[in-house]
Write a protein that holds these residues in place. Structure first.
Motif, PDB file in Angstrom:
ATOM      1  N   ILE A 320       0.834  -1.199   0.000  1.00 35.94           N
ATOM      2  CA  ILE A 320       0.000   0.000   0.000  1.00 35.94           C
ATOM      3  C   ILE A 320       0.873   1.255   0.000  1.00 35.94           C
ATOM      4  N   ALA A 321       1.957   1.210   0.841  1.00 34.30           N
ATOM      5  CA  ALA A 321       2.821   2.395   0.947  1.00 34.30           C
ATOM      6  C   ALA A 321       3.488   2.713  -0.385  1.00 34.30           C
ATOM      7  N   ILE A 322       3.790   1.689  -1.168  1.00 31.95           N
ATOM      8  CA  ILE A 322       4.465   1.926  -2.454  1.00 31.95           C
ATOM      9  C   ILE A 322       3.462   2.106  -3.582  1.00 31.95           C
ATOM     10  N   GLY A 323       2.400   1.288  -3.565  1.00 27.81           N
ATOM     11  CA  GLY A 323       1.476   1.276  -4.705  1.00 27.81           C
ATOM     12  C   GLY A 323       0.576   2.496  -4.775  1.00 27.81           C
ATOM     13  N   VAL A 324       0.122   3.030  -3.615  1.00 29.97           N
ATOM     14  CA  VAL A 324      -0.820   4.150  -3.654  1.00 29.97           C
ATOM     15  C   VAL A 324      -0.164   5.400  -4.252  1.00 29.97           C
ATOM     16  N   PRO A 325       1.031   5.797  -3.820  1.00 26.06           N
ATOM     17  CA  PRO A 325       1.631   6.990  -4.461  1.00 26.06           C
ATOM     18  C   PRO A 325       1.915   6.790  -5.932  1.00 26.06           C
ATOM     19  N   VAL A 326       2.352   5.598  -6.287  1.00 21.23           N
ATOM     20  CA  VAL A 326       2.705   5.361  -7.684  1.00 21.23           C
ATOM     21  C   VAL A 326       1.461   5.368  -8.561  1.00 21.23           C
ATOM     22  N   CYS A 327       0.415   4.645  -8.106  1.00 15.99           N
ATOM     23  CA  CYS A 327      -0.771   4.465  -8.956  1.00 15.99           C
ATOM     24  C   CYS A 327      -1.779   5.618  -8.822  1.00 15.99           C
ATOM     25  N   PHE A 328      -1.899   6.184  -7.619  1.00 15.38           N
ATOM     26  CA  PHE A 328      -2.967   7.180  -7.402  1.00 15.38           C
ATOM     27  C   PHE A 328      -2.404   8.530  -6.936  1.00 15.38           C
ATOM     28  N   GLY A 329      -1.113   8.775  -7.163  1.00 15.49           N
ATOM     29  CA  GLY A 329      -0.518  10.044  -6.684  1.00 15.49           C
ATOM     30  C   GLY A 329      -1.138  11.269  -7.369  1.00 15.49           C
ATOM     31  N   ASP A 330      -1.306  11.202  -8.666  1.00 12.30           N
ATOM     32  CA  ASP A 330      -1.875  12.339  -9.397  1.00 12.30           C
ATOM     33  C   ASP A 330      -3.315  12.610  -8.985  1.00 12.30           C
TER      34      ASP A 330
END
Length: 461
Positions: A320-330
């Motif tokens: 979650i810590a890695i995937g959320v910024p990468v996938c939903f950062g914008d």
């Protein structure tokens, strides 16, 4: 009451009769001896079976074995006579004539003279007349029967010819020679009688000597028996003495075995008491050993389960810590502002004027993500503490089980004293620590989950 005699019946010949079985067997034996050469040759002379009346026939082998067949039927005299009477009608065996009859003498004379076919012709004619042989129409036996008839007639004529007188004179000379021979035999018999008398006297002397020798042998046997009886009594006395000595030795051995058995019984009683104490100790410690063994297994399984949850939660938190910024950062960054556009003219196609305004959606989304991450972090930390605690409790249970088993082994070897037993029991029954790692209360944790956990910990009774 007289016994029934044996009869051999012929049609044109006098019956042969004997009052006893032995006499009939002797007659059959004599006749078989006289006729054996001819009967042995008969199967080679005949040409197939000989026909008889009532569609009966006899093969050459049965004709050759006529005397053997007749001898085997002498057990029952009535049956023997019945069979020989039936032979006249062709219903049983066909015997040759008596050797002293005219037919018998003629057949045997012709056979011994080498006239085999003539002898066979007379034999065929004889069984045709006496036993119902039906040979008149047979191409081989018919001419033989006719020839035999002529030979029998010539034998009757020969008895009245002049040369018979010469034969009578020869017979008279033979009779005189026989008389002289009988006289000589009588003299020889007299000599034999004298010799027998002399032998009888010698035999009496021999018997007397044997009697004396038998008396001497009997006396010797009595002496040997007396000596044997004496030796037997001595042997019996010696055996009795040896038996008494053996019994005394056996009594001594029995007494020694009784003493040894008592010592062994005492040792067994002591060993039984020791085993009884050991069994009682095992009974006292068997339940704690089973309890700690079960706890060790349970805590080990719980530790493994907590470790699996710890790894799973850690993986999920990192994902979650890695995937959320990468996938939903914008998306998250754009949720803090909202674009509002208004039209400037009446024409719908005209360009609109847009302005950016601050939106509460962004802070709320970040707050939710932080709350979810705090919960996952707290769950991961909790599983870590549970894993360490269960592992500590499993090691403690394993240690206590090892203490109990060691104590049982030491108890079995009888090496445990009172002081050592107190130490072991104190180690076995010391208080068990849960192994839970306490939180550091001096630290500063501003997360919502940490604050909630502290408040829940303080609200206890």
């Amino acid at each position: 009451m007289t016994a029934t005699p044996y009869h051999i019946t012929y049609a044109d010949h006098p019956d042969v009769s004997y009052p006893t079985k032995e006499g009939m067997l002797a007659y059959i034996a004599d006749e078989r001896t006289a006729w054996e050469p001819f009967l042995d040759k008969l199967p080679n002379l005949l040409n197939g079976d000989v026909p008889f009346r009532q569609n009966n026939s006899q093969n050459p082998e049965s004709l050759s074995a006529a005397f053997q067949i007749l001898e085997g039927r002498t057990e029952d005299v009535n049956q023997f006579n019945q069979r020989t009477r039936r032979a006249v009608n062709g219903g049983s065996i066909a015997l040759p004539p008596s050797s002293d009859s005219a037919e018998g003498r003629l057949i045997l004379a012709l056979f011994n003279g080498g006239k085999l076919r003539e002898a066979l012709a007379v034999y065929i004619r004889f069984i045709e007349l006496n036993f119902g042989a039906h040979t008149s129409s047979h191409q081989f036996y018919g001419p033989l029967a006719q020839k035999g008839e002529r030979l029998l007639e010539s034998e009757v004529v020969a008895t009245v010819l002049p040369f018979t007188k010469v034969s009578s004179a020869k017979l008279a000379g033979a009779a005189r020679k026989a008389a002289n021979h009988n006289t000589a035999l009588e003299q020889e018999v007299a000599k034999a009688v004298a010799i027998n008398a002399e032998h009888e006297s010698r035999l009496n002397e021999f018997l007397e000597n044997q009697k004396q020798r038998s008396e001497q042998a009997e006396n010797g046997i009595l002496d040997v028996h007396t000596e044997r009886t004496t030796r037997y009594d001595q042997w019996k006395s010696s055996i009795d003495d040896q038996v008494s000595e053996r019994f005394e030795e056996a009594d001594k051995r029995i007494v020694g075995m009784e003493r040894l058995s008592k010592i062994k019984l005492k040792q067994q009683d002591e060993e039984f008491g020791r085993l009884k104490d050991l069994f009682a100790t095992q009974l006292r410690l068997r339940s704690p050993v089973a309890l700690w063994e079960g706890r060790e297994f349970s805590h080990t399984e719980n530790s493994k389960t907590a470790l699996r949850w710890l790894l799973g939660c850690g993986v999920v938190t990192a994902a979650i810590a890695i995937g959320v910024p990468v996938c939903f950062g914008d998306y998250i960054a754009g949720s803090f502002f909202e674009m509002v556009c208004s039209p400037q003219g009446a024409d719908e196609a005209a360009s609109s004027q847009c302005e950016r305004f601050f939106s509460a959606k962004g802070p709320l989304l970040v707050t939710g993500l932080l709350l979810a991450m705090s919960i996952l972090t707290w769950i991961t930390r909790l599983q870590y503490r549970i894993h360490l605690s269960e592992r500590h409790l499993a090691l403690d249970a394993s240690e206590k089980k090892a203490f109990a088993e060691t104590y049982l082994a030491m108890k079995e070897g009888e090496d445990v004293g009172q002081a050592n037993e107190a130490i072991v029991l104190a180690s076995l029954f010391r208080p068990t620590q849960d192994g839970i790692i306490r939180d550091d209360e001096t630290g500063m944790d501003l997360s919502a989950v940490a604050l909630l956990a502290k408040q829940l910990g303080k609200s206890g009774p």
